[in-house]
Design an enzyme around this catalytic site. Structure first.
Site, mmCIF file in Angstrom:
data_model
loop_
_atom_site.group_PDB
_atom_site.id
_atom_site.type_symbol
_atom_site.label_atom_id
_atom_site.label_comp_id
_atom_site.label_asym_id
_atom_site.label_seq_id
_atom_site.Cartn_x
_atom_site.Cartn_y
_atom_site.Cartn_z
ATOM 1 N N ASP A 1 -22.800 47.443 6.582
ATOM 2 C CA ASP A 1 -22.772 46.586 7.595
ATOM 3 C C ASP A 1 -21.555 47.454 8.332
ATOM 4 O O ASP A 1 -20.713 47.897 8.200
ATOM 5 C CB ASP A 1 -22.226 45.297 7.376
ATOM 6 N N ALA B 1 -25.879 51.096 10.716
ATOM 7 C CA ALA B 1 -27.211 50.984 10.016
ATOM 8 C C ALA B 1 -28.089 52.343 9.812
ATOM 9 O O ALA B 1 -28.351 53.040 8.953
ATOM 10 C CB ALA B 1 -28.421 50.041 10.209
ATOM 11 N N CYS C 1 -36.196 39.844 13.168
ATOM 12 C CA CYS C 1 -35.899 38.420 13.756
ATOM 13 C C CYS C 1 -36.040 38.279 15.341
ATOM 14 O O CYS C 1 -35.638 37.444 16.008
ATOM 15 C CB CYS C 1 -34.610 37.953 13.476
#
Length: 404
Positions: free
Chosen positions: A259, A288, A348
């Site tokens: 992360d 990432a 998302c």
């Protein structure tokens, strides 16, 4: 700022041939669909939305500052936006969660109100034990927050209610809200919750969203069924949700959690200690894209990769750039998975459709020279329902794949 009654004479008239989505109960009326405004409604006022021929469509709340000029709530001309209307909507949403979670204990967490899906566009409420985290993303609805908070206190009897605001929403909506305590006692930091036998410490005041990604609850648990004694890479791990399920419920040999946020990784390590699996969790603070490139250059491989990046498309104008980003992430991730291994890849971004995501995944697999078997196409947990009238609420895509 005064809030006028639903009986206001103000009308918002839709342009010719633009009314069908609103007759079909889509709740967002953008500025470009409006022909004219009759009357002088203030932000937060209830207005009647009508077709160009004068036919009533719905009652909504007006906000001239927002791109969404009117948010619609009632398509029954007799059912106006009174205090009893808002109370009933809150009660309906909470009662449905009581069916889903009949015994909510002090360490349970769930979404109690999910905006458009619960007929309350602009309001999200998450429950962490005895505390409620409220997000208001509409100035118009924020002007009715007192009756909403009162309804939440009556139906859920929390110890405290805390306000969280999304990045950029103040400017987009003209909201003058500051994160902090709305009522009762301030939440502890961290709050401890339990989910599928995994314990988490959560910072509801500073963490992302309202502190945790409750929508991935069941997807986190599902991947654990495939990782016993395996080596797992969890990219965009946040506070360790997927990785900890792999370790605690799945018996994974080890998890490498990546992360860009040191605060998130610190909490992930604390959560691993809380669950007695810290010796099998390795954390990497890195972007990432860069982390996947480095693993690829080192020819490092894993048995399972979980890829759950943040929202890459925040509007329709960002779709193409987001798809390019998803493609790069997925192509690199697929190249790190051992033959016969598993891949969980998520989006998302509500503006990215399932068809777009599947096509992107197909191209990523092709250029990574991998063959994919899609075992399951999953969405959010049931406390995050989708509205069939507002497909943007069907935002979460979670593909569980086998890589050959």
């Amino acid at each position: 700022m005064p809030v006028h009654s639903a009986g206001s004479t103000a009308r918002v008239v839709i342009k010719p041939r633009k009314a069908l989505p609103f007759f079909s109960r889509h709740p967002w009326v953008f500025q470009g669909a409006i022909d004219r405004i009759e009357g002088n409604p203030a932000p937060g006022d209830a207005v009647a939305l009508t077709a160009h021929d004068g036919q009533f469509i719905a009652w909504g709340l007006f906000n001239p500052i927002s791109k969404i000029a009117v948010r619609l709530y009632s398509w029954d001309e007799a059912y106006t936006l009174t205090e009893s209307f808002w109370r009933q909507r809150v009660t309906d949403a909470v009662e449905m969660r009581k069916v889903l979670f009949p015994q909510q204990g002090p360490q349970d967490a769930s979404r109690q109100i999910y905006s458009e899906a619960d007929g309350l566009s602009g309001l999200t409420v998450d429950r962490y034990g005895g505390w409620l985290m409220v997000q208001l993303t509409s100035l118009a609805l924020a002007n009715h927050k007192e009756v909403i908070l009162d309804s939440l206190r009556e139906t859920l009897q929390p110890e405290g209610i805390w306000l969280r605001t999304e990045k950029g929403i103040r400017a987009a909506e003209g909201l003058e809200l500051t994160d902090g305590l709305l009522w009762g006692q301030s939440p502890p930091r961290p709050i401890f919750i339990a989910e599928h036998g995994v314990r988490y410490g959560i910072d509801v005041a500073e963490g992302q969203k309202t502190g945790f990604f409750l929508d991935q609850r069941d997807n986190r648990r599902r991947i654990a069924d495939f990782v016993r004694d395996k080596r797992v890479l969890d990219v965009c791990c946040y506070t360790g949700g997927f990785g900890l399920n792999c370790l605690v419920n799945g018996g994974a040999a080890e998890v490498t959690a990546v992360d860009a946020s040191e605060a998130a990784l610190t909490q992930a390590r604390s959560n691993a200690e809380l669950n007695g699996v810290a010796d099998r969790l390795k954390t990497v603070k890195q972007d990432a894209f860069k982390s996947l490139e480095e693993f690829h250059s080192k020819q490092e491989t894993f048995d399972t990769v979980v890829l759950d990046p943040p929202k890459l498309a925040r509007n329709r104008q960002g779709i193409d750039a987001a798809l390019r980003g998803y493609y790069s992430l997925n192509r690199f991730a697929l190249g790190l998975i051992n033959p016969g291994g598993f891949f969980v890849t998520c989006s998302c971004s509500g503006h990215i459709s399932h068809e777009m995501f599947a096509d992107m995944l197909s191209q990523s697999a092709l250029h990574a020279d991998r063959r994919l078997q899609v075992l399951e196409v999953r969405g959010p947990a049931a406390d995050h329902p989708a509205s069939i009238h507002c497909l943007e609420t069907n935002y979460l895509k979670c593909y569980l794949c086998r890589v050959l």
